[in-house]
Motif scaffolding. Structure first.
Motif, PDB file in Angstrom:
ATOM      1  N   PHE A 205     -66.196 -65.532  44.110  1.00 39.58           N
ATOM      2  CA  PHE A 205     -67.316 -64.643  44.416  1.00 39.58           C
ATOM      3  C   PHE A 205     -68.568 -65.499  44.375  1.00 39.58           C
ATOM      4  O   PHE A 205     -69.059 -65.855  43.314  1.00 39.58           O
ATOM      5  N   SER A 206     -69.080 -65.846  45.542  1.00 42.92           N
ATOM      6  CA  SER A 206     -70.169 -66.813  45.654  1.00 42.92           C
ATOM      7  C   SER A 206     -71.495 -66.082  45.863  1.00 42.92           C
ATOM      8  O   SER A 206     -71.706 -65.441  46.895  1.00 42.92           O
ATOM      9  N   VAL A 207     -72.396 -66.160  44.887  1.00 42.38           N
ATOM     10  CA  VAL A 207     -73.620 -65.344  44.888  1.00 42.38           C
ATOM     11  C   VAL A 207     -74.903 -66.162  44.711  1.00 42.38           C
ATOM     12  O   VAL A 207     -75.970 -65.597  44.482  1.00 42.38           O
ATOM     13  N   GLU A 208     -74.833 -67.473  44.862  1.00 40.40           N
ATOM     14  CA  GLU A 208     -76.023 -68.302  44.661  1.00 40.40           C
ATOM     15  C   GLU A 208     -77.133 -67.919  45.649  1.00 40.40           C
ATOM     16  O   GLU A 208     -76.882 -67.494  46.762  1.00 40.40           O
ATOM     17  N   GLY A 209     -78.378 -68.044  45.194  1.00 37.20           N
ATOM     18  CA  GLY A 209     -79.510 -67.827  46.084  1.00 37.20           C
ATOM     19  C   GLY A 209     -79.910 -66.381  46.274  1.00 37.20           C
ATOM     20  O   GLY A 209     -80.528 -66.029  47.273  1.00 37.20           O
ATOM     21  N   ASN A 210     -79.574 -65.520  45.314  1.00 31.60           N
ATOM     22  CA  ASN A 210     -80.014 -64.128  45.349  1.00 31.60           C
ATOM     23  C   ASN A 210     -81.140 -63.919  44.324  1.00 31.60           C
ATOM     24  O   ASN A 210     -81.755 -64.881  43.873  1.00 31.60           O
ATOM     25  N   LEU A 211     -81.393 -62.674  43.966  1.00 26.14           N
ATOM     26  CA  LEU A 211     -82.546 -62.360  43.119  1.00 26.14           C
ATOM     27  C   LEU A 211     -82.201 -62.341  41.628  1.00 26.14           C
ATOM     28  O   LEU A 211     -82.842 -61.648  40.849  1.00 26.14           O
ATOM     29  N   PHE A 212     -81.190 -63.101  41.244  1.00 24.05           N
ATOM     30  CA  PHE A 212     -80.827 -63.195  39.829  1.00 24.05           C
ATOM     31  C   PHE A 212     -80.181 -64.553  39.572  1.00 24.05           C
ATOM     32  O   PHE A 212     -79.735 -65.237  40.500  1.00 24.05           O
TER      33      PHE A 212
END
Length: 238
Positions: A205-212
């Motif tokens: 689950f790749s979530v880098e570069g969001n608002l957290f």
């Protein structure tokens, strides 16, 4: 491109089943290719200036791979759905906004690449693609992942570099989904359905570069279960 050069390409393609003509500033799909409808298996017209495909694209009954990256396509004809043997459809860096409903007729399709287009709504009607392994919708303008995503059979969904702020909980019900990429979107931590961590098959689950901060995922319920899946599959992602 001169007629003699095109003729030599056609003659070779009749023997090999492969036609590749990239970076030639073609503005129209070559009508001469109709001679190859019975035996062409691979067609690559990337890096040209094509704005549309002719209806006879649906006549290439043996086509396995169609690559039209970096053109100016605004859409696809409904006849695209006649390509019953098509396994790879690559359309990155075009101007596509919507897909024809006949796309779900491509029952053999394994790879669908639509990166770098102008798609603003997550495409409907892809649930019929039972063999689909990879769906790449990165670099579009999608704002949400809707509930009907649960119909997809994809193993990997790439939604990097969109404008996504909402992810439906139903994504956790995708029966084969192992890799979900949502890097560089507009997600905050509360937008992450906990079921992705605790109840899905997602192991990357790749979530880098969001608002957290990515490390804040560790505080969510189900993170330990996700990490068990991630660790078990780590070699696949190396």
């Amino acid at each position: 491109m001169g007629n003699s050069a095109l003729k030599s390409h056609l003659e070779m393609s009749q023997k090999t089943g492969v036609f590749q003509l990239t970076g030639r500033s073609l503005q129209e799909f070559p009508e001469e290719l109709q001679r190859l409808t019975s035996n062409l298996r691979t067609l690559d017209l990337s890096n040209n200036k094509l704005e549309s495909l002719p209806p006879f694209i649906g006549n290439f009954a043996q086509l396995r791979s169609l690559t039209l990256n970096s053109n100016r396509l605004g859409g696809l004809p409904t006849e695209i759905g006649n390509l019953k043997k098509l396994e790879t459809l690559s359309l990155s860096t075009n101007r596509i906004q919507q897909l024809p409903p006949t796309l779900d007729h491509l029952k053999a399709l394994r790879t669908l690449i639509l990166a770098g287009n102008r798609i603003s709504e997550f495409p409907k009607g892809l649930g019929g693609l039972r063999q689909l392994d990879l769906l790449d919708l990165s670099r579009n303008q999608i704002q949400s992942v809707p509930s009907y995503v649960s119909e997809l059979q994809a193993i990997e969904i790439n939604l990097n570099q969109n404008q996504i702020s909402v992810v439906a909980e139903e994504v956790s019900r995708c029966p084969r989904l192992k890799v979900l990429r949502v890097e560089e979107n507009c997600l905050d931590l509360s937008s992450i359905p906990l079921s992705i961590l605790s109840q899905s098959h997602v192991s990357l689950f790749s979530v880098e570069g969001n608002l957290f901060e990515v490390k804040s995922l560790r505080d969510l319920d189900g993170y330990d279960k996700y990490m068990e899946r991630f660790t078990a599959n780590r070699k696949k992602f190396a």
